[in-house]
Each structure stands twice: as C-alpha cells, then as structure tokens.
Design a protein around this motif. Sequence first.
Motif, PDB file in Angstrom:
ATOM      1  N   GLN A 185       0.880  -1.278  -0.175  1.00  0.00           N
ATOM      2  CA  GLN A 185       0.168   0.283   0.051  1.00  0.00           C
ATOM      3  C   GLN A 185       0.822   1.085   0.089  1.00  0.00           C
ATOM      4  OE1 GLN A 185      -2.426  -0.862   3.523  1.00  0.00           O
ATOM      5  NE2 GLN A 185      -4.370  -0.799   2.137  1.00  0.00           N
ATOM      6  N   ALA A 186       0.329   2.357  -0.785  1.00  0.00           N
ATOM      7  CA  ALA A 186       1.103   3.557  -0.589  1.00  0.00           C
ATOM      8  C   ALA A 186       0.665   4.365   0.434  1.00  0.00           C
ATOM      9  CB  ALA A 186       0.667   4.081  -1.757  1.00  0.00           C
ATOM     10  N   GLU A 187       1.078   5.474   0.780  1.00  0.00           N
ATOM     11  CA  GLU A 187       0.693   6.287   2.019  1.00  0.00           C
ATOM     12  C   GLU A 187      -0.848   6.674   1.773  1.00  0.00           C
ATOM     13  OE1 GLU A 187       2.041  10.854   3.729  1.00  0.00           O
ATOM     14  OE2 GLU A 187       2.750  10.334   1.542  1.00  0.00           O
ATOM     15  N   GLU A 188      -1.297   6.707   3.168  1.00  0.00           N
ATOM     16  CA  GLU A 188      -2.776   7.097   2.931  1.00  0.00           C
ATOM     17  C   GLU A 188      -2.898   8.368   3.834  1.00  0.00           C
ATOM     18  OE1 GLU A 188      -5.087   4.284   4.842  1.00  0.00           O
ATOM     19  OE2 GLU A 188      -4.401   2.430   3.298  1.00  0.00           O
ATOM     20  N   THR A 206       2.760  17.427  -7.347  1.00  0.00           N
ATOM     21  CA  THR A 206       2.958  17.523  -5.929  1.00  0.00           C
ATOM     22  C   THR A 206       1.942  18.314  -5.025  1.00  0.00           C
ATOM     23  OG1 THR A 206       3.960  19.791  -6.280  1.00  0.00           O
ATOM     24  CG2 THR A 206       5.327  17.784  -6.816  1.00  0.00           C
ATOM     25  N   SER A 207       1.950  17.778  -3.683  1.00  0.00           N
ATOM     26  CA  SER A 207       1.167  18.198  -2.500  1.00  0.00           C
ATOM     27  C   SER A 207       1.965  18.822  -1.528  1.00  0.00           C
ATOM     28  CB  SER A 207       0.190  17.064  -2.345  1.00  0.00           C
ATOM     29  OG  SER A 207       1.083  16.052  -1.522  1.00  0.00           O
ATOM     30  N   ASN A 208       3.189  18.194  -1.427  1.00  0.00           N
ATOM     31  CA  ASN A 208       3.979  18.798  -0.226  1.00  0.00           C
ATOM     32  C   ASN A 208       3.523  18.216   1.095  1.00  0.00           C
ATOM     33  OD1 ASN A 208       6.218  19.992   1.034  1.00  0.00           O
ATOM     34  ND2 ASN A 208       5.079  21.842   1.488  1.00  0.00           N
ATOM     35  N   THR A 209       3.170  16.910   1.181  1.00  0.00           N
ATOM     36  CA  THR A 209       2.653  16.205   2.245  1.00  0.00           C
ATOM     37  C   THR A 209       3.518  14.770   2.635  1.00  0.00           C
ATOM     38  OG1 THR A 209       1.080  14.898   0.863  1.00  0.00           O
ATOM     39  CG2 THR A 209       0.196  16.974   1.749  1.00  0.00           C
ATOM     40  N   THR A 210       4.148  14.460   1.817  1.00  0.00           N
ATOM     41  CA  THR A 210       4.731  13.281   2.148  1.00  0.00           C
ATOM     42  C   THR A 210       6.158  13.565   2.949  1.00  0.00           C
ATOM     43  OG1 THR A 210       4.361  12.384  -0.081  1.00  0.00           O
ATOM     44  CG2 THR A 210       6.007  11.007   1.126  1.00  0.00           C
ATOM     45  N   PRO A 211       6.386  12.696   3.857  1.00  0.00           N
ATOM     46  CA  PRO A 211       7.706  12.969   5.009  1.00  0.00           C
ATOM     47  C   PRO A 211       8.887  12.875   4.043  1.00  0.00           C
ATOM     48  CG  PRO A 211       6.055  11.666   6.079  1.00  0.00           C
ATOM     49  CD  PRO A 211       5.409  11.860   4.557  1.00  0.00           C
ATOM     50  N   LEU A 235      10.466  11.458   0.049  1.00  0.00           N
ATOM     51  CA  LEU A 235      11.252  10.105   0.092  1.00  0.00           C
ATOM     52  C   LEU A 235      10.790   9.132   1.166  1.00  0.00           C
ATOM     53  CD1 LEU A 235      14.757  11.723  -0.256  1.00  0.00           C
ATOM     54  CD2 LEU A 235      13.822  10.200  -1.789  1.00  0.00           C
ATOM     55  N   MET A 236       9.708   9.295   1.995  1.00  0.00           N
ATOM     56  CA  MET A 236       9.254   8.445   3.016  1.00  0.00           C
ATOM     57  C   MET A 236       7.874   8.484   3.084  1.00  0.00           C
ATOM     58  SD  MET A 236      11.244   8.170   6.545  1.00  0.00           S
ATOM     59  CE  MET A 236      10.954   6.617   7.537  1.00  0.00           C
ATOM     60  N   PRO A 237       6.954   7.862   2.086  1.00  0.00           N
ATOM     61  CA  PRO A 237       5.567   7.554   2.306  1.00  0.00           C
ATOM     62  C   PRO A 237       5.560   6.637   3.280  1.00  0.00           C
ATOM     63  CG  PRO A 237       6.163   6.725   0.148  1.00  0.00           C
ATOM     64  CD  PRO A 237       7.680   7.353   0.893  1.00  0.00           C
ATOM     65  N   LYS A 238       4.260   6.588   3.794  1.00  0.00           N
ATOM     66  CA  LYS A 238       3.854   5.503   4.848  1.00  0.00           C
ATOM     67  C   LYS A 238       3.996   4.150   4.272  1.00  0.00           C
ATOM     68  CE  LYS A 238      -0.002   4.248   8.143  1.00  0.00           C
ATOM     69  NZ  LYS A 238      -1.167   4.615   8.542  1.00  0.00           N
ATOM     70  N   GLY A 294      17.692 -18.330  -2.467  1.00  0.00           N
ATOM     71  CA  GLY A 294      17.999 -17.514  -1.467  1.00  0.00           C
ATOM     72  C   GLY A 294      17.011 -17.674  -0.372  1.00  0.00           C
ATOM     73  N   ILE A 295      17.544 -17.695   0.863  1.00  0.00           N
ATOM     74  CA  ILE A 295      16.724 -17.645   2.347  1.00  0.00           C
ATOM     75  C   ILE A 295      16.957 -16.626   2.905  1.00  0.00           C
ATOM     76  CG2 ILE A 295      16.231 -19.110   4.109  1.00  0.00           C
ATOM     77  CD1 ILE A 295      17.124 -21.460   2.469  1.00  0.00           C
ATOM     78  N   GLY A 296      16.173 -15.807   3.283  1.00  0.00           N
ATOM     79  CA  GLY A 296      16.240 -14.391   3.978  1.00  0.00           C
ATOM     80  C   GLY A 296      15.270 -14.225   5.182  1.00  0.00           C
ATOM     81  N   GLU A 297      15.962 -13.531   5.999  1.00  0.00           N
ATOM     82  CA  GLU A 297      15.097 -13.404   7.408  1.00  0.00           C
ATOM     83  C   GLU A 297      15.273 -11.737   7.709  1.00  0.00           C
ATOM     84  OE1 GLU A 297      18.032 -15.339   7.861  1.00  0.00           O
ATOM     85  OE2 GLU A 297      16.772 -17.234   7.149  1.00  0.00           O
ATOM     86  N   GLU A 298      14.374 -11.352   8.341  1.00  0.00           N
ATOM     87  CA  GLU A 298      14.299  -9.623   8.519  1.00  0.00           C
ATOM     88  C   GLU A 298      13.318  -9.343   9.865  1.00  0.00           C
ATOM     89  OE1 GLU A 298      14.444  -6.997   4.309  1.00  0.00           O
ATOM     90  OE2 GLU A 298      12.389  -7.803   5.426  1.00  0.00           O
ATOM     91  N   ILE A 299      13.971  -8.683  10.589  1.00  0.00           N
ATOM     92  CA  ILE A 299      13.272  -7.998  11.741  1.00  0.00           C
ATOM     93  C   ILE A 299      13.203  -6.437  12.018  1.00  0.00           C
ATOM     94  CG2 ILE A 299      15.355  -8.092  13.367  1.00  0.00           C
ATOM     95  CD1 ILE A 299      13.388  -8.771  15.578  1.00  0.00           C
ATOM     96  N   GLY A 300      12.260  -6.084  11.943  1.00  0.00           N
ATOM     97  CA  GLY A 300      12.258  -4.457  11.855  1.00  0.00           C
ATOM     98  C   GLY A 300      11.147  -3.860  12.682  1.00  0.00           C
ATOM     99  N   TYR A 301      11.351  -2.392  12.893  1.00  0.00           N
ATOM    100  CA  TYR A 301      10.484  -1.480  13.707  1.00  0.00           C
ATOM    101  C   TYR A 301      10.204  -0.382  12.689  1.00  0.00           C
ATOM    102  CZ  TYR A 301       9.483   2.204  16.653  1.00  0.00           C
ATOM    103  OH  TYR A 301       8.785   3.369  17.380  1.00  0.00           O
ATOM    104  N   ARG A 302       9.006   0.150  12.675  1.00  0.00           N
ATOM    105  CA  ARG A 302       8.782   1.374  12.200  1.00  0.00           C
ATOM    106  C   ARG A 302       7.762   2.224  13.067  1.00  0.00           C
ATOM    107  NH1 ARG A 302       6.463  -1.796   7.998  1.00  0.00           N
ATOM    108  NH2 ARG A 302       7.979  -1.576   6.443  1.00  0.00           N
ATOM    109  N   HIS A 303       8.048   3.552  12.722  1.00  0.00           N
ATOM    110  CA  HIS A 303       7.069   4.666  13.414  1.00  0.00           C
ATOM    111  C   HIS A 303       6.427   5.519  12.500  1.00  0.00           C
ATOM    112  CE1 HIS A 303       5.460   7.439  16.352  1.00  0.00           C
ATOM    113  NE2 HIS A 303       6.359   8.484  15.855  1.00  0.00           N
ATOM    114  N   ASN A 304       5.225   5.592  12.185  1.00  0.00           N
ATOM    115  CA  ASN A 304       4.640   6.694  11.353  1.00  0.00           C
ATOM    116  C   ASN A 304       3.881   7.607  11.976  1.00  0.00           C
ATOM    117  OD1 ASN A 304       5.430   5.247   8.923  1.00  0.00           O
ATOM    118  ND2 ASN A 304       4.051   3.574   9.338  1.00  0.00           N
ATOM    119  N   GLY A 305       4.474   8.629  12.742  1.00  0.00           N
ATOM    120  CA  GLY A 305       4.047   9.526  13.532  1.00  0.00           C
ATOM    121  C   GLY A 305       3.271  10.515  12.663  1.00  0.00           C
ATOM    122  N   THR A 306       2.820  11.720  13.544  1.00  0.00           N
ATOM    123  CA  THR A 306       2.206  12.964  12.873  1.00  0.00           C
ATOM    124  C   THR A 306       3.387  13.641  12.170  1.00  0.00           C
ATOM    125  OG1 THR A 306       0.527  12.880  15.048  1.00  0.00           O
ATOM    126  CG2 THR A 306       0.804  14.750  13.434  1.00  0.00           C
TER     127      THR A 306
END
Length: 812
Positions: free
Chosen positions: A59-62, A75-80, A84-87, A579-591
């Motif tokens: 999904q893209a940024e909502e 452009t809307s000047n709303t993406t963080p 370069l960093m949509p939700k 290929g066999i891969g593993e990931e662990i991650g954390y993300r924060h989508n704040g105000t």
Amino acid sequence: MRHMRRDLLLFCSAIGINYAMGNLSAFAAPAAGEEHKPVSSRHKSGSATEGSVLGANPQAEEISVKAAGRHADGTSNTTPGGGLMPKQTAPRSQSGVTRDFIAKQAPTGNISSMIANLPGVVYANQSPLATAGDNITMRGMNQSQIGYLFEGAPLADPINYEPYTAMLVDTENLGSVTVSQGSPDLNAPTFNAVGGQISATAMNPSHKYGGFINLMGGNKSANKEFLRLDTGDIGKTGIRGFMSFSHQSNNNWRGPGGLKRYHVDAKFLKEWGDGNSVTAVFGYNRQEQTPFRSPTAAQWKQWGEGLSYSDHYTPGDANYYKLQLSNLNSLDVVVPTHFTLAHGLKLRVTPYFVHQYGPAVGGENIPASGGTFGTQVYGDLNQPYVTNGKITTVAVDPWNQKVGAVNTSLDWTSGHNTLSGGYWYSYAMHEEHSTFATVDFSGKAANSYGAYGIRVPGGALLSGYNLNFMQQTNALYIADTLKLLNDRLTLSAGFRTVMVSRQGTNDVPGADPYKTVRNYFAPLPQVAISYSLTSKDQIYINGTTSFRAPASVQAYSQIFDPNSVGATSQPGNLKGEYGIGEEIGYRHNGTLIHFQVSAFNMNLTNHQVSSTSYIPGTNTLVSMPINVGGETIRGIQGEFGLKPWHHVSPYVSAQYLHATTDNNLPVSATNAAGQSVIDYLPTAGKTMVATPHVTASVGLAYDDNKRFFGNFSLRYISSQFSSFMNDQRMPGYVLSDITLGYRLPHVPHLNGPKIQLNLVNVGNNLYRSAPASFVTSTQSRTGIYGNTTKAGSPIYLVGGNFAALVSLSTGF
C-alpha cells in the motif's frame, strides 16, 4: 488513486453530489503515493486489499487531501522527507518515493535514478541525465537480481533481467515507486527477485480535461519537450485517460556522439461499482545512443574521463564513434483489471505484452580471409575497403524479443481471515543473429545491416552467434492471512512454486551444444508476523525465499568471433540461484516523524554475479553470469524523515552491509607441464564484489506551497571490490544534487506555471561509479593445488559529469 490538480470548492461539491447519488466512482484520484481516507471498500489499482498476503501489492501512503490543494505537476508537499518516505505498513523492509520528490528531479530521469537516495540502494549512472542504462544494486545484488514491476507487470527483459527503465515511462507521468529491499511479493510475476523488488505506477488520468507541458534545456545541448493531454471524464462512460509524447536529445558527456529518444505514454481507466476497474497502459520507446567506453583501472589512471571513441574516422579505426550505437526500442501494453465478484471476493487479472528490440552495433576489424565462422575457417570474403588484410566492419546485434503473459489472483476475505491464490503464465521468444557490415573509407557502412551483411564463400551470413530462444514460465501461489487482537496482530504464510522451461539453439557452424534445454522448479515459502504496538508503531519479522534462473541467452550458448579460433565464451553453470532471508524491523509513522530500521540476514546458493565484458578485440559487450557458489549477506538499514515543518522536510537513510563469499572459486590455470587445468583460489571468507560496506544519503526539501521550492541531496557510497580475491577495489565517492524552483503568479489560461533548475553532480566529481565486470584476481597467483592462475583486469563504469538543466512547465 491519484489526481493531478483540484480546486477545493469543486472537490467539496463533488463529495456532496456523489454522496447524495451513492456513486463514489467519480471522485478525483489523489496523486501517486496518496489515497483518500476510506469512504468505501474500493481499492486503487495495485493496492492491497484488507488482509492481503505477505508483501503482496504494497500500500502507498494514506492521507487526506488538504485545503492546500495540489500543483499542476502532481506535488502536494505532504509526504515526509520531501517525498522520500511515504507511509509503509508491509511486514518487511520497504521504502518509496512519491510525486513530491519525483516532480522536483531532472525530467530526464528514470525509475532507478528516482530511488537512489533510499536505504540500501546504490545507483550508478554513466550520464547525469540517467539515460545510459540501469546499474543498480540493493544489498549487494544488481538489477538482474531485482524484480521490476510497472503497473503490476514485469516489463524487464525476462531472460537477462535488464530493466531498461529509461524506456518505460516519462518521469512527468511517473506516479510513485516502491522499493522492497530483500524480498519480493509472493504473487509478483517475477522469478529473479532474490535481491528485492521495485514497483512503479503511472499517475492516474485526471477527471478534468486539460494537459501538462514541460520544456527543458541544459548544457551539452540537452533538451526535452514533453506534452500530455488529459481527456477528462468522457461523457457518462466513466472512462478517462491521457496520452503524452516526448522528444529528448543531448550530446554525450564523455566523448563524441549522443542520444536521441522519442517516447509515447498512454493510460486509460474505467471504474464502476464497488472496487471494479479496468486500466489500459500503453508505452512506446525509440532510442538511439552512442555508448560510453568502460576503462580498466590502468586506463582510468592514464586517461581518466578522456578514454572515449574516436571523433574522426581513419581507415581501419574500429573505435570510430559512428560505428558504435545502442538502440533501445520497445512497445508495452498492460491491462490491469480488478473485480469484486461478491462480498469479500476479489479477482485481479493482468494480461500484458512486451516487445523489445535493437539493434546494438559496434566497430570491429575482421580478417579479409582466413578468419573463422563458428569452428570453420572461411576463405576470401571478397569485400572492398581492405586495410592491412583487415576489413573494418560494423558488428550488428539485432536482438528481438516478444513476451505475452497473464497474471491472476483471487482474494477471499471472511471475518478476520483472507485466503489468496493465483496463477502466472508467461511465454517469451528471443532472436539474436549477429552479422557484419563492411565500412567504407569514409566511415559509413557500405552495405545494409541484417540480411545484406557479409557472406562467407558458400553464401551463409558471417555471424558470431545465431540464437533462437524460447521460455515458458508457470507459477502458482496460495497464502493465508489472519488478523487477531483487534487487527493489531497479523499472521501471514504462503507458498509459491515457479516452473521455468527454457530451450535455445545456436545455428553457427560447430556450436556445441547446438541445442540446450533446461527446466527449473523452485518451491518458495514465505512467512511474516506483524504487530502494531500503537496506531503509529509497528514491529515485524519475516522469513522469505527467492529464486532466479541463470541470466542471459549467452549463458546457454557459445559465442564465436571471426578473430578467434574456437568460442570466445562458453555456456556457464546453469544451476538456479536460491535465497533464504530473514528480517526483523520496527517502524514509526507519526504525526510529524517517520522512522524505520531493520536488520537482515540472507544466504544464497549458486549465487550468480552478472559480469559484462568485451568480446576480445571488439567493442561488443556480452553479459555472462559467474556462479560463485554460496554467499552470506548481513546488515542493518534505516531511514528517518519529517513531514513538512515550517516548510522544511529533512531525510536521512543509511545501510551497513557485510557480504562474504562462502566458497573457493574455480579458475583456469596452467600446470608445470604447460597444460590448461582447473584450480581453485582461496576466496572463501572474502568480501563479495560490488558490496559497499556503508551507504548513506542526506536530503533536505523546502516548499512553501506557494512560490518557492528546492531540494538538496547528498549520497555517499563506500569502496567496492571488483575482484573476488579482494586485490582490486574501486574508491568510494560522494555526490550531491540541488533543485531550485519558482512557481509563477497567476497566468491566464495556465495552471501552475513554474521554472525549475536542476544541478546534477554539483562540484563535477569525476569518479568510477561501479564495476562493470569482475575477475577472480588481478594478479597471477598459485592456486590451492599448485597451478599458476592468470591475472584479469575488470572494467568500470564512469559516473556522469556536472549537468545544469532548466525546465519551464505548466498545466493547462
């Protein structure tokens, strides 16, 4: 969904009218990377349905469309992070760019150049205009190991996997790009994506009649003219669309020659009911460019950027620039369709057709008599313009490839559970018959390319390879997603099987093998767990598998040349890469703040490094995979961005990568008796080639949403090895780009006119951007079994110089 511009009053009126009628399908679509807050169960083309399977259709940024409205360039000047960093919400490492960033870059760019600042992405150009082909790595794996999707279809070459993104879409029409580092979608129609996936979409057509025009000029005679026309809503049919045309040309930044490009894009869309849509996407590209020469380390030290093709012809000079041309021509048709069959039951069907063709040509001196045609020695060719027993020729490679395919998937959602399944079928045909055309004393081809090339005594066309290749692909997948704890916990598991059948022939006399048949089968399970700590914080862990069949037709066939006795290259190791891969991650989508970090591990077997090198004594490049056995890849990546704060949006990304070769590599050697044998060099534990340990990017965007805007970006790439013994490396480098722009006050009959200045490679840094070929060692060594190995010399791509580009654009 995306829209191009919106007047607030009309938008509010449309909401009221459509709500009263119960018909929400006439809403304007938001721009790439954005969606309206949910007002119905309708989903945009390519977006994930609720409870979608692991990684499928990210999904893209909502966000909501705000009173500030949108500009004519989308452009809307709303993406963080300045776009370069949509939700992101997928349970894997994933980044992206939206129109907020794309529209402010040089209009000559391509999909790969737009994502150069994202974590783990190393984009190496040869031209500041990003027109000289793709060269990109993610986590040390190059573009042939990355799945490229445009509007849900894999428009990259299905055999050598080159994406050729400069052919796909003009950046004025590019809506968004999503990068999944390390793992592909389970239902993606690819079988090469061991290094991740790049998905791009075109902007959706506007509901309002109008258009957009962009005129660009710059140094080195760079120019581009772009025009898009929007139909708006066509009566009461529910259909809207756009068509665009562009022309681009420039002189080469290094050496003589240049580029000419003509491009057409079109997209038509019909939506109705609850989640039903049919989209038709069309693209045509005609492009001709003089290629750049790739130097060795010694040549770079001696000549620097001065190594290039000759700008004047003298008899016998096969390096004359007019004898070197690269043509990239394509015709693409993609028809994504989405249907709601019943409550909770959704069907997606995407048929597509791709036709890509050349030719590519390069100068070469061949023997006037006594040369070789396959394994046969030919007599006198009876050609004019002979110099010192040699004929200067244009070696012609008129490659021609057609692909027809369909990808389908079905999602059934019941309560908190979604069951998904799908099938992909693809049929590809590839023809590649090299010929030679004689060059006269003025430097022009004296006879036509192709069927009227040079013939050997007996009448056959002189050729180094005559390849006919066929590929069929079948893939099936099934997956299940369960949401628990008020949808905070998401459990996903899926299984995919890929079956690839290939067969090819080489009709050059003496080719061994004449015919090659290979079948590949790969089981590909995936699993992911995602948990929302809060409405803004998410943790995830996943395990994925991926597969890639060997790249390039040349991996299955010998390559011959009139100057060589015997084949100049042999078929490679034809085992598939897994290929066999593993990931662990954390993300924060704040105000205000967006942040994400992930750690990853991947193990590859039969890892195939794609190496490009010249056929000895020629200007003809061929791509050959090198099977280096096992590889271990580990690292950590992260990115940080702010939503516009006092009109400023900073962005930072970085990655640390540790990739090692797991095996000792076989290499040709000579024993004490002077016989050719195979020995091994101790490469196990060495750093893998083309894997910089550290990459980082810093960006700063400013946009007051009225008059002034600008971007600054800086990228750092650390050094990279080009030999598996780690005895030659390419230095690291730093690049920076600047954008400055001004939106003009109101002009009658125009919508949002602006002027934009793009400065690429500020400071004119002269550097090698990436290794183009790899060798086991650049020194003669004694192998593990005591035999003497040969030294090699890798070649390098040279980065683009400084460019200053001015654009004038407006909607209407």
